[in-house]
Design a protein around this motif. Sequence first.
Motif, mmCIF file in Angstrom:
data_model
loop_
_atom_site.group_PDB
_atom_site.id
_atom_site.type_symbol
_atom_site.label_atom_id
_atom_site.label_comp_id
_atom_site.label_asym_id
_atom_site.label_seq_id
_atom_site.Cartn_x
_atom_site.Cartn_y
_atom_site.Cartn_z
ATOM 1 N N PRO A 1 0.819 -1.219 0.000
ATOM 2 C CA PRO A 1 0.000 0.000 0.000
ATOM 3 C C PRO A 1 0.851 1.267 0.000
ATOM 4 O O PRO A 1 1.839 1.373 0.730
ATOM 5 C CB PRO A 1 -0.794 -0.119 1.308
ATOM 6 N N SER B 1 2.595 -0.741 -7.179
ATOM 7 C CA SER B 1 2.057 0.506 -6.621
ATOM 8 C C SER B 1 2.866 1.738 -7.030
ATOM 9 O O SER B 1 2.297 2.769 -7.398
ATOM 10 C CB SER B 1 1.995 0.397 -5.092
ATOM 11 N N CYS C 1 -2.725 0.043 -4.258
ATOM 12 C CA CYS C 1 -2.300 -1.316 -3.924
ATOM 13 C C CYS C 1 -1.972 -2.100 -5.182
ATOM 14 O O CYS C 1 -2.514 -1.828 -6.264
ATOM 15 C CB CYS C 1 -3.400 -2.052 -3.149
#
Length: 204
Positions: free
Chosen positions: A51, A129, A72
Motif C-alpha cells: 500500500p 504501486s 495497492c
Amino acid sequence: MNQQVIDWPEDLMPGHFRGLDHLRSVSARARNVAGLVSRHGVLQALSGFDPLLAGTIPINLDIDGSDLDILCHCPDPDAFADHAQAAFYHHDDFSLHRRPATQNVGPAIIIRFVLGDLPIEIFATDTPSECQFGFRHMLVEARLIYLLGPQLSEEIRKMKWAGVKTEPAFASLLALGGDPYLVLDEMYDLGPVALKSRVGRFII
C-alpha cells in the motif's frame, strides 16, 4: 531516461512517501489522518499488497472533503477483493467496485469507506504501486511545487474549490497541453533542471 531523478532531495523521492511518518510533518490535517489510519490498522490490513498513500493529502494540496487515496498492487484481483471485503466491510459507506480497463489503466478494484470524517479510496491493480499513475502524478506535483513555489499550491487549491481535478488544474496553470494525466506521467523521470525547463513558469 532524462536527467536522473536522483538529483531530487530525499523528501521528493518515492521512498519518502511510504508509510505514515511523512504525513505527520505535512499539516495538522495530515497528522490527524495519519493517526486515524494508524488506529484503524488500515495499512497493516493491506500490508500484503504494497500500500502507498497518494492524492492530495500527502503533498498538502487537499481541501475540505478530499479523500485519502491508497494504491495497492494485486496480481490476483479476486483474492484482493475477498481480503478487502473482510477487512473493511464494517466501516461506514463501504463499497467495492470492479472497474474495467480503460485506455491507459488496466482493470481495477476500487474500495471506498469512511473513517470518522475521512473518506478513503483504495485503488488496486496488477501494476506495482510505485508505477501507478496516482503515485507518479503525486511525485511530479510535489516536485513542481518545490520548483515553482507555494503560490502554485494556492492556485491549485482555488481551482480544486471550483471543481477542477488536480491533474487538469496543474496542466491548465502550467499550460502543459495534451492529456493532463499522460503529460504528468511523462514528466516523472525528469530531474530538477529538465522539469523546470519543461514547464518554465506559471502565469496567474
